[in-house]
Design a protein around this motif. Structure first.
Motif, PDB file in Angstrom:
ATOM      1  N   SER A 222      75.421  79.632  -5.376  1.00 53.91           N
ATOM      2  CA  SER A 222      74.375  80.738  -5.863  1.00 53.91           C
ATOM      3  C   SER A 222      74.610  80.995  -6.964  1.00 53.91           C
TER       4      SER A 222
ATOM      5  N   GLY B 249      68.124  80.394  -0.014  1.00 55.59           N
ATOM      6  CA  GLY B 249      69.514  79.992  -0.248  1.00 55.59           C
ATOM      7  C   GLY B 249      70.435  79.782   0.552  1.00 55.59           C
TER       8      GLY B 249
ATOM      9  N   THR C  58      66.658  71.639  -5.883  1.00 54.58           N
ATOM     10  CA  THR C  58      67.366  72.862  -6.525  1.00 54.58           C
ATOM     11  C   THR C  58      67.824  72.577  -7.823  1.00 54.58           C
TER      12      THR C  58
ATOM     13  N   GLU D 238      66.224  82.560  -5.197  1.00 55.28           N
ATOM     14  CA  GLU D 238      66.973  82.042  -3.656  1.00 55.28           C
ATOM     15  C   GLU D 238      66.628  82.402  -2.546  1.00 55.28           C
TER      16      GLU D 238
END
Length: 362
Positions: free
Chosen positions: A202, A195, A169, A192
């Motif tokens: 986020s 996500g 990430t 994302e």
């Protein structure tokens, strides 16, 4: 009469379907465990299944109201204006809308390598050019330096967080740093898609203060709606109205929109899916007899090259498939010594680990 020159284009290589593999092997599909396409092992949200059943009799009508209802629901979920939600036929459809909105012929985009092939494909479909930033082995780290060292004023920079196929990430600070260091006319597009599985913030918060960041989300993963094709982009408020000029009429179907609305309310299904994925990826890191990258997605990337050789991914995937477990050969990502394994149910994950260890031990 011929199509335009498509020699620069590549075909997307999807993971093989379970029925296709079963036919090739001459076995019952029920005898196979498919962990190749990052699908939800718990299937579709039960609430979404009921919504699809209830909606089916009315699919003779265009989904205008359903579009509006889902955009409103997503806007409420993300605390933004409904106009900032660009519904699409899957996440790849949202990529196409953003390419249409941003790219003039000959504009260049910057994509990760390895990474999701459709970033470059979408840009080329819209007459753009493609450059790459390389994720260096062995870490395959996602840092601002990795991106900016190859940045040269491209119109769109694609960041994947969690990244496919590594599971890594970008931090929110890293994304903001990249946006700060790129040109005013460069869009930083943060994918994302995974996500829900990640324990990172986020990039949504950046939309409040910036007009050069957009976010891609999908219902295919944690919500289990891959088969109905439903995704969306969250875009800055200042250019949200471009959607009406670039979207395909009603690209998200009535079934998809109603399923999405129901799935959004089924928190229990998402929580179960996320909990299982987090257990599975840690179990695989601990139990697989090969290096496994840390992952924040619903999959892990495994280096099989130490045990079987630098270009062994195809052979390993084939042997696992014959043993009943379908995983993703990552040669198409430019990683011929790696396989990617989707987080399955507990039983499916344990089977995958056992099968892989047996194959690696040969």
């Amino acid at each position: 009469m011929k199509p335009r020159d498509l020699s620069a284009h590549v075909a997307y290589e999807a993971g093989r379907g379970i029925e296709e593999v079963a036919r090739d092997l001459g076995v019952d599909p029920a005898a196979l465990t498919k962990l190749a396409s990052n699908e939800n092992p718990h299937g579709t949200s039960p609430a979404a299944v009921e919504a699809i059943r209830g909606t089916a009799p009315g699919v003779s009508s265009y989904p205008k109201a359903a579009h509006a209802d889902l955009r409103d629901a997503l806007a409420d979920r993300w605390d933004c204006d409904a106009a900032q939600v660009w519904l699409a036929n899957g996440g790849d459809g949202a990529l196409d809308y953003l390419a249409r909105a941003m790219l003039d012929p000959g504009d260049t985009v910057l994509v990760p390598d390895p990474g999701f092939a459709y970033y470059g494909m979408s840009a080329r479909y819209h007459h753009g050019e493609v450059e790459t930033y390389e994720l260096a082995c062995p870490e395959l780290a996602l840092t601002p330096e990795t991106v900016l060292s190859d940045y040269d004023g491209e119109r769109i920079v694609y960041l994947t967080s969690p990244h496919n196929p590594t599971g890594g990430t970008f931090t929110l600070d890293a994304i903001e740093h990249i946006a700060d260091e790129t040109a005013e006319e460069t869009l930083v597009l943060v994918d994302e898609a995974y996500g829900e599985y990640a324990d990172v913030e986020s990039a949504r918060g950046l939309l409040e203060e910036r007009d050069d960041v957009a976010i891609l989300r999908t219902f295919s993963k944690a919500y289990g709606l891959a088969g109905v094709r439903l995704g969306y982009a969250l875009v800055p408020r200042d250019w949200a109205d471009a959607y009406a000029r670039v979207n395909t009429p009603f690209a998200a179907s009535e079934l998809a929109c109603r399923a999405g609305l129901a799935a959004l309310e089924d928190d229990a299904h998402v929580e179960k899916s996320v909990e299982t994925a987090r257990w599975a990826r840690e179990y695989m890191r601990e139990e697989i007899d090969a290096p496994v990258w840390p992952s924040e997605g619903n999959f892990v990337l495994v280096d099989v090259s130490e045990a079987r050789g630098p270009e062994s991914a195809g052979a390993v995937a084939d042997e696992m498939q014959r043993a009943g477990v379908i995983v993703r050969d990552c040669t198409s990502f430019g990683l011929p010594g790696c396989v990617r394994i989707t987080c399955g149910t507990e039983d499916g994950t344990r089977e995958a680990v056992e099968t892989l260890n047996e194959v690696l031990g040969k």
